[in-house]
Design an enzyme around this catalytic site. Structure first.
Site, PDB file in Angstrom:
ATOM      1  N   LYS A  63      60.144  16.828  29.755  1.00 44.62           N
ATOM      2  CA  LYS A  63      60.048  16.017  28.536  1.00 44.62           C
ATOM      3  C   LYS A  63      61.079  14.893  28.547  1.00 44.62           C
ATOM      4  O   LYS A  63      60.771  13.731  28.273  1.00 44.62           O
ATOM      5  CB  LYS A  63      60.259  16.921  27.311  1.00 44.62           C
ATOM      6  CG  LYS A  63      60.020  16.204  26.012  1.00 44.62           C
ATOM      7  CD  LYS A  63      60.271  17.106  24.820  1.00 44.62           C
ATOM      8  CE  LYS A  63      59.323  18.280  24.829  1.00 44.62           C
ATOM      9  NZ  LYS A  63      58.983  18.786  23.513  1.00 44.62           N
TER      10      LYS A  63
ATOM     11  N   ARG B 154      64.744  19.382  20.549  1.00 46.05           N
ATOM     12  CA  ARG B 154      63.664  20.116  21.230  1.00 46.05           C
ATOM     13  C   ARG B 154      64.103  20.553  22.614  1.00 46.05           C
ATOM     14  O   ARG B 154      64.863  19.846  23.280  1.00 46.05           O
ATOM     15  CB  ARG B 154      62.445  19.213  21.448  1.00 46.05           C
ATOM     16  CG  ARG B 154      61.730  18.787  20.223  1.00 46.05           C
ATOM     17  CD  ARG B 154      60.712  17.730  20.644  1.00 46.05           C
ATOM     18  NE  ARG B 154      60.299  16.916  19.525  1.00 46.05           N
ATOM     19  CZ  ARG B 154      59.106  17.003  18.953  1.00 46.05           C
ATOM     20  NH1 ARG B 154      58.225  17.843  19.404  1.00 46.05           N
ATOM     21  NH2 ARG B 154      58.796  16.232  17.939  1.00 46.05           N
TER      22      ARG B 154
ATOM     23  N   GLY C 228      55.048  25.615  23.560  1.00 48.79           N
ATOM     24  CA  GLY C 228      55.251  26.522  22.429  1.00 48.79           C
ATOM     25  C   GLY C 228      56.174  27.687  22.705  1.00 48.79           C
ATOM     26  O   GLY C 228      56.348  28.555  21.860  1.00 48.79           O
TER      27      GLY C 228
ATOM     28  N   MET D 223      59.505  27.641  23.564  1.00 49.36           N
ATOM     29  CA  MET D 223      60.895  27.579  23.117  1.00 49.36           C
ATOM     30  C   MET D 223      60.963  26.841  21.792  1.00 49.36           C
ATOM     31  O   MET D 223      59.970  26.377  21.270  1.00 49.36           O
ATOM     32  CB  MET D 223      61.739  26.935  24.193  1.00 49.36           C
ATOM     33  CG  MET D 223      61.948  27.908  25.340  1.00 49.36           C
ATOM     34  SD  MET D 223      63.017  27.270  26.564  1.00 49.36           S
ATOM     35  CE  MET D 223      62.137  25.853  27.089  1.00 49.36           C
TER      36      MET D 223
ATOM     37  N   ARG E  28      53.019  14.117  29.074  1.00 48.71           N
ATOM     38  CA  ARG E  28      53.173  15.048  30.198  1.00 48.71           C
ATOM     39  C   ARG E  28      51.805  15.223  30.846  1.00 48.71           C
ATOM     40  O   ARG E  28      50.777  14.923  30.216  1.00 48.71           O
ATOM     41  CB  ARG E  28      53.709  16.401  29.719  1.00 48.71           C
ATOM     42  CG  ARG E  28      52.820  17.068  28.708  1.00 48.71           C
ATOM     43  CD  ARG E  28      53.426  18.343  28.173  1.00 48.71           C
ATOM     44  NE  ARG E  28      52.638  18.836  27.048  1.00 48.71           N
ATOM     45  CZ  ARG E  28      53.030  19.765  26.209  1.00 48.71           C
ATOM     46  NH1 ARG E  28      54.204  20.311  26.323  1.00 48.71           N
ATOM     47  NH2 ARG E  28      52.256  20.171  25.230  1.00 48.71           N
TER      48      ARG E  28
ATOM     49  N   HIS F  30      47.475  26.509  19.555  1.00 52.07           N
ATOM     50  CA  HIS F  30      48.140  27.417  20.486  1.00 52.07           C
ATOM     51  C   HIS F  30      47.122  28.250  21.266  1.00 52.07           C
ATOM     52  O   HIS F  30      47.164  28.346  22.487  1.00 52.07           O
ATOM     53  CB  HIS F  30      49.093  28.326  19.702  1.00 52.07           C
ATOM     54  CG  HIS F  30      49.783  29.326  20.548  1.00 52.07           C
ATOM     55  ND1 HIS F  30      49.309  30.602  20.698  1.00 52.07           N
ATOM     56  CD2 HIS F  30      50.877  29.218  21.321  1.00 52.07           C
ATOM     57  CE1 HIS F  30      50.108  31.250  21.526  1.00 52.07           C
ATOM     58  NE2 HIS F  30      51.071  30.442  21.909  1.00 52.07           N
TER      59      HIS F  30
ATOM     60  N   ARG G  34      37.174  45.635  64.692  1.00 53.30           N
ATOM     61  CA  ARG G  34      38.345  46.462  64.965  1.00 53.30           C
ATOM     62  C   ARG G  34      37.893  47.886  65.278  1.00 53.30           C
ATOM     63  O   ARG G  34      37.138  48.484  64.507  1.00 53.30           O
ATOM     64  CB  ARG G  34      39.272  46.477  63.752  1.00 53.30           C
ATOM     65  CG  ARG G  34      40.469  47.366  63.992  1.00 53.30           C
ATOM     66  CD  ARG G  34      41.463  47.267  62.883  1.00 53.30           C
ATOM     67  NE  ARG G  34      41.047  48.042  61.723  1.00 53.30           N
ATOM     68  CZ  ARG G  34      41.738  48.071  60.591  1.00 53.30           C
ATOM     69  NH1 ARG G  34      42.825  47.338  60.462  1.00 53.30           N
ATOM     70  NH2 ARG G  34      41.322  48.798  59.577  1.00 53.30           N
TER      71      ARG G  34
ATOM     72  N   GLU H  32      50.939  44.865  63.916  1.00 57.90           N
ATOM     73  CA  GLU H  32      51.178  45.502  62.620  1.00 57.90           C
ATOM     74  C   GLU H  32      52.503  46.242  62.588  1.00 57.90           C
ATOM     75  O   GLU H  32      52.870  46.815  61.560  1.00 57.90           O
ATOM     76  CB  GLU H  32      50.055  46.509  62.332  1.00 57.90           C
ATOM     77  CG  GLU H  32      48.696  45.862  62.229  1.00 57.90           C
ATOM     78  CD  GLU H  32      47.595  46.888  62.081  1.00 57.90           C
ATOM     79  OE1 GLU H  32      47.164  47.101  60.941  1.00 57.90           O
ATOM     80  OE2 GLU H  32      47.171  47.467  63.092  1.00 57.90           O
TER      81      GLU H  32
ATOM     82  N   SER I   7      45.839  39.381  65.975  1.00 54.18           N
ATOM     83  CA  SER I   7      45.582  39.202  64.553  1.00 54.18           C
ATOM     84  C   SER I   7      46.674  39.973  63.818  1.00 54.18           C
ATOM     85  O   SER I   7      46.844  41.170  64.047  1.00 54.18           O
ATOM     86  CB  SER I   7      44.204  39.744  64.188  1.00 54.18           C
ATOM     87  OG  SER I   7      44.025  39.624  62.805  1.00 54.18           O
TER      88      SER I   7
ATOM     89  N   GLY J  27      48.262  42.016  61.200  1.00 56.77           N
ATOM     90  CA  GLY J  27      47.882  42.909  60.093  1.00 56.77           C
ATOM     91  C   GLY J  27      49.080  42.974  59.159  1.00 56.77           C
ATOM     92  O   GLY J  27      49.922  43.860  59.253  1.00 56.77           O
ATOM     93  N   THR J  28      49.147  41.984  58.285  1.00 53.84           N
ATOM     94  CA  THR J  28      50.378  41.841  57.478  1.00 53.84           C
ATOM     95  C   THR J  28      50.510  42.919  56.405  1.00 53.84           C
ATOM     96  O   THR J  28      51.579  43.072  55.826  1.00 53.84           O
ATOM     97  CB  THR J  28      50.430  40.447  56.833  1.00 53.84           C
ATOM     98  OG1 THR J  28      49.164  40.206  56.231  1.00 53.84           O
ATOM     99  CG2 THR J  28      50.737  39.381  57.861  1.00 53.84           C
TER     100      THR J  28
ATOM    101  N   CYS K  98      44.829  38.864  59.305  1.00 55.66           N
ATOM    102  CA  CYS K  98      43.751  39.517  58.569  1.00 55.66           C
ATOM    103  C   CYS K  98      44.275  40.445  57.481  1.00 55.66           C
ATOM    104  O   CYS K  98      43.503  41.164  56.859  1.00 55.66           O
ATOM    105  CB  CYS K  98      42.815  40.259  59.513  1.00 55.66           C
ATOM    106  SG  CYS K  98      43.631  41.590  60.400  1.00 55.66           S
TER     107      CYS K  98
ATOM    108  N   TYR L 122      43.445  30.856  62.704  1.00 53.41           N
ATOM    109  CA  TYR L 122      42.617  31.230  61.547  1.00 53.41           C
ATOM    110  C   TYR L 122      43.347  32.172  60.603  1.00 53.41           C
ATOM    111  O   TYR L 122      44.346  32.796  60.970  1.00 53.41           O
ATOM    112  CB  TYR L 122      41.296  31.868  62.006  1.00 53.41           C
ATOM    113  CG  TYR L 122      41.430  33.257  62.593  1.00 53.41           C
ATOM    114  CD1 TYR L 122      41.418  34.386  61.775  1.00 53.41           C
ATOM    115  CD2 TYR L 122      41.554  33.449  63.971  1.00 53.41           C
ATOM    116  CE1 TYR L 122      41.540  35.663  62.310  1.00 53.41           C
ATOM    117  CE2 TYR L 122      41.672  34.711  64.517  1.00 53.41           C
ATOM    118  CZ  TYR L 122      41.670  35.826  63.677  1.00 53.41           C
ATOM    119  OH  TYR L 122      41.798  37.082  64.199  1.00 53.41           O
TER     120      TYR L 122
HETATM  121  C1  PEP Z   1      46.712  45.205  57.908  1.00 56.18           C
HETATM  122  O1  PEP Z   1      47.406  46.181  58.143  1.00 56.18           O
HETATM  123  O2  PEP Z   1      47.155  44.119  57.505  1.00 56.18           O
HETATM  124  C2  PEP Z   1      45.259  45.288  58.079  1.00 56.18           C
HETATM  125  C3  PEP Z   1      44.503  44.227  57.911  1.00 56.18           C
HETATM  126  O3  PEP Z   1      44.738  46.509  58.344  1.00 56.18           O
HETATM  127  P1  PEP Z   1      44.475  47.623  57.240  1.00 56.18           P
HETATM  128  O4  PEP Z   1      44.709  47.006  55.923  1.00 56.18           O
HETATM  129  O5  PEP Z   1      43.083  48.060  57.452  1.00 56.18           O
HETATM  130  O6  PEP Z   1      45.484  48.648  57.629  1.00 56.18           O
HETATM  131 MG    MG Z   2      46.583  47.824  59.269  1.00 54.09          MG
END
Ligand code: PEP
Ligand code: MG
Length: 893
Positions: A27, A97, A106, A108, A353, A469, A631, A759, A778, A780-781, A845, A865
């Site tokens: 502001k 203000r 709205g 604060m 704004r 609001h 897989r 993984e 890949s 596997g997070t 993935c 990817y």
């Molecule tokens: C992972 O571990 O990120 C994965 C994609 O495999 P899953 O979720 O099947 O263990």
């Molecule tokens: Mg996994």
């Protein structure tokens, strides 16, 4: 701490760049910028966000020289405007203000008309030549100041107004005379004395400091904290405080106040859109206390209103206002949300704004601004929050269903919602916690209702306009909302709403349509949305600009078809164990698990092979030449073992193994820690016949597809949960051996790739060794986050919220990738793998493949990817394009 903490709006060295925004809040920075554009802004100054941070870091103390800086800035304002703060002849009144870096509508506190007391009110009456106006302003100030600064609740004053009206047989506030207003001021002061234990402060300076502290305090109010959490705004930003000389929209019929959007915030249509109220102050419009009139005549016609538009009632001023609006939109290159006031036929700009908007509107505005050559395609892509595309998945009402429309309100936020009526935010939260779908019905909403709005499917109010609001907040949340449905009469005491003869009790099902404003009795079925041309354009631009390929995690026909509908460019993860959940299949899988001999296992596998083969063929046929990453089995045993007696009996019947043996085998197989147990590649090391069967099914399905449709599917075979290079080597050899056998038998040459999932931290660190036997990785997070943090995917949701609350985690690491830790491992892994195999293909993935910030991170690592669930594909496409734009911008710097 020494330095500069206070900035006048008109100071030369202020511009609207990001660092100024951090310092002055949105502001404050915009007020300064409007000033420099030569627009009519009432003079004032901004106390920087540094002071708020200092206040909280120093036990609520302020730096020494700060007081004198505020005083001298106030003197400057006095000079410009020719009025004096606290002067009983011609008093300067100010607004105080808050204003954070990113807008928190709205959330604060604000105090208007500050500087009024028993003396200055007389000066104001003389200056304005309007005693009624002066006392009306004074009573508003006492009410607001007492609420915000002294903590005396609003309703005490409201009750007092009702009493006076009743005593004098008056219906409307506007009928209160000077005599009544003076009486009201006296009674208000009494309320303050009794509730606060002290008289209402008469000293203007004391008032000013009270208000400044109240703004700092409001930064840590419950509602501000909740809003920040919902919108990921860091606590350490702090708020700025804007002190600005008052202009009066309530000083007669040549005065007004209003809010204007330069384009329609609901649809994005390029038409000025807004509301105003004659003889009123700003808060009256926003709070939805009086139902405002509209600004443009075309809008008035659309809504079939009878009250005059601003174009009709103030033609010259609306022309001037429109010119300012156009100038501001061109300057900021974005749709603006503008607050203005007209005091005795003079236009003043109070705020501008970037306007909050629905996703539909955001897409349309972005596309049309590119067509108007106001912004580039790249800028347009950065304007849209990928996560907000979720809103487009809102269902709409089935047009063929006969519905009983009971009334209509203003269509404030799109989408259709059905639920049972609840009349309070607390009840909405309670019932939704019990799994009920609820619709919050209120006369109007306030920031205290945020929790309840969040818990509801949709919001319906009987008062308020499109900028009330309820409307603004619901749009931000992406919740369907209908406001200002004036024919609804709500009685909170008996939990009932009436529309004409229809009586609706709390707990009754109703439906609202945020597109048409209709309120419907009962439940109405909904349909999935189709995408607008603007959405399609934005997605086309995203596809042209992004370099990441967007694949999907899918294995069923339904999910694959949905993913193809969203332009999936391949399958990044086909979880074969997910193909076994149906009852007629799981029994064979269980049979395979409990088998005690190779023979028993092979018998079970022989029953699974044909279903696997036909499933793979179905996938290949749907995906055509797009890559399909299959897989091999990764089956945490606890997800598949039978637990109930009934399940064990079915298994006993199917396998011919007696019940007691099955029970005993299940006990033997039970793992204390199955996520770190006998799963993934480890299963195939001990029971190679399982992966042999799966590989055979894949290769035979490839050959059948080739024979049937004359194309060779684009297949990748992935080994999960690898920790060592030896596991990878052994399992690669296994897959290749099966391929050889199938090729010799069929005479068909098979092309495919073999890769692995990364993984486990060990696999990440030893990627250079594992890469020797893998054409692709890949990440596997999901598991990599689990194993890097040592946090159970299945159990940690019980305490992660507390970690976030306490600031230990910024985000749930299973939702947003922990770039600092898990991201570092991925970076190391990618570097090491690329060193030995520069052409190695890298993808992801885990669930993070559909999370915008995480996708942008993978883009920055030059991945090939990301793969995500079907409905997140549009989000990933846009996030990937944003990642590319950001990288290019970085290169240019
Ligand atoms: C992972 O571990 O990120 C994965 C994609 O495999 P899953 O979720 O099947 O263990
Ligand atoms: Mg996994």
């Amino acid at each position: 701490m020494v330095g500069k903490f206070v900035y006048s709006f008109s100071e030369k060295n202020i511009d609207g760049d990001a660092s100024m925004r951090d310092l002055l809040g949105g502001k404050g920075a915009n007020l300064a910028e409007m000033c420099h554009l030569g627009l009519p802004v009432p003079p004032g100054f901004t106390i920087s966000t540094e002071i708020c941070r200092y206040y909280y870091a120093n036990n609520k103390n302020l730096p020494n020289n700060f007081h004198s800086e505020v005083k001298s800035a106030l003197h400057k304002v006095e000079k410009i405007i020719g009025k004096k703060f606290g002067d009983h002849n011609n008093p300067l009144l100010v607004s105080v203000r808050s204003g954070a870096r990113s807008s928190m509508p709205g959330m604060m506190d604000t105090v208007l008309n500050l500087g009024l007391n028993d003396d200055t009110v007389i000066g104001l009456a003389k200056y304005a030549n309007n005693e009624r106006f002066a006392y009306d302003t004074y009573r508003r100030f006492i009410q607001m100041y007492s609420d915000v600064v002294l903590g005396i609740e609003h309703y005490h004053f409201e009750e007092c107004i009702s009493d006076i009206k009743q005593e004098n047989d008056i219906e409307l506030d506007t009928e209160l005379t000077v005599y009544h207003l003076k009486d009201l001021v006296g009674r208000f002061k009494e309320i303050v004395r009794s509730k606060h234990g002290k008289a209402f402060p008469q000293d203007s300076e004391e008032q000013l400091w009270g208000a400044i502290f109240a703004v700092f305090e409001s930064w840590m109010s419950h509602r501000a904290i909740v809003y920040r959490k919902m919108n990921s705004i860091p606590e350490n930003w702090g708020t700025a405080v804007n002190i600005q000389s008052m202009v009066f929209g309530n000083s007669g019929d040549a005065s007004a106040t209003g809010v204007l959007f330069t384009r329609n915030p609901s649809t994005g249509e390029n038409k000025i859109y807004g509301e105003y109220l004659i003889n009123a102050q700003g808060e009256d419009v926003v709070a939805g206390i009086r139902t405002p009139q509209v600004i443009t005549t075309s809008h008035k016609k659309e809504l079939e209103l009878t009250t005059p538009s601003m174009e009709e009632s103030m033609p010259h001023l609306s022309k001037e206002l429109f010119a300012v609006a156009t100038k501001l939109e061109k300057h900021y290159k974005d749709m603006q949300d503008i607050e203005f006031t007209i005091e005795n036929s003079k236009l003043w700009m109070l705020q501008t704004r970037s306007g909050k908007r629905t996703t539909q509107a955001a897409l349309r505005i972005a596309v049309e601004m590119v067509e108007e050559k106001m912004i580039t395609k790249e800028e347009a892509l950065l304007r849209i929050e990928p996560e907000s595309l979720n809103q487009l998945l809102h269902p709409y009402l089935d047009k063929n269903f006969k519905k009983q429309v009971i009334t209509k309100g203003l269509p404030a936020s799109p989408g259709a919602a059905s639920g049972i009526v609840v009349f309070s935010a607390a009840e909405a939260e309670r019932l939704s916690g019990l799994g009920e779908k609820v619709l919050l019905v209120r006369v109007e909403t306030s920031p205290e209702d945020i929790h309840g709005m969040y818990a509801s499917e949709g919001i319906l109010t009987s008062k308020g306009g499109m900028t009330s609001h309820a409307a603004v907040v619901a749009r931000g949340m992406g919740k369907p909302c209908v406001v200002g449905a004036g024919s609804i009469k709500i009685d909170y005491d008996i939990q009932l709403m009436r529309v004409g003869d229809v009586e609706i009790k709390g707990g009754t099902h109703i439906t609202i349509d945020g597109e048409s404003g209709e309120v419907i009795l009962g439940y109405v079925p909904t349909k999935s949305p189709e995408f607008s041309t603007y959405f399609i354009r934005v997605m086309e631009w995203a596809d042209q600009i992004k370099s990441l390929t967007i694949r999907t995690n899918a294995e069923t026909k339904h999910d694959i078809e949905a993913a193809l509908g969203f332009n999936a460019e391949g399958i990044g993860l086909c979880r074969t164990e997910h193909m076994f959940f149906e009852p007629d299949r799981i029994v064979h899988v269980r049979n395979m698990i409990i088998a005690q001999t190779l023979q028993e296992r092979e018998k079970a596998l022989a029953k699974i092979l044909p279903t696997q083969r036909s499933d793979f063929q179905m996938i290949f046929e749907l995906m055509k030449d797009r890559p399909v990453n299959i897989r091999l089995l990764d089956m945490p045993l606890h997800e598949f073992l039978p637990y109930k007696d009934e399940e064990m009996q079915i298994l006993s019947k199917a396998s011919g193994i007696d019940l007691n043996t099955i029970k005993h085998r299940c006990k033997q197989l039970h793992e204390v820690n199955p996520m770190l147990g006998h799963r993934g590649a480890r299963i195939a090391i001990t029971y190679p016949e399982i992966y042999e069967m799966q590989s055979k099914a894949i290769f035979e399905a490839m050959i059948s597809t080739l024979k049937k449709l004359n194309f060779m599917p684009n297949v990748e075979i992935m080994v999960p949960l690898i920790a060592t290079e030896n596991e990878m080597k052994i399992l690669r050899t296994l897959v290749e051996r099966v391929a050889q056998a199938v090729m010799s038998e069929s005479g068909v040459v098979l092309n495919f790739k073999i890769g692995t999932m990364i993984e486990l931290p060990r696999a990440a660190l030893l990627s250079h060794k594992i890469a020797e036997n893998a054409e692709y990785f890949s990440y596997g997070t999901n598991d990599l986050s689990q194993t890097t943090f040592g946090l159970s995917r299945d159990d940690s949701s019980a305490f992660i919220p507390e970690y976030i609350e306490k600031g230990i985690f910024a985000k749930d690491p299973f939702v947003e990738l922990d770039v600092e830790g898990v991201g570092e491992l991925i970076k190391i892994s990618a570097e090491r793998a690329r060193k030995v195999k520069p052409t190695i293909k890298l993808g992801i993935c885990g669930e993070h493949g559909g999370h915008p910030a995480s996708v942008r991170f993978f883009n920055s690592l030059g991945f090939d990817y990301v793969s995500c669930s079907p409905y997140r594909i549009p989000i990933a496409r846009l996030a990937a394009a944003q990642g590319s734009v950001m990288s290019k911008m970085k290169e240019q710097v």
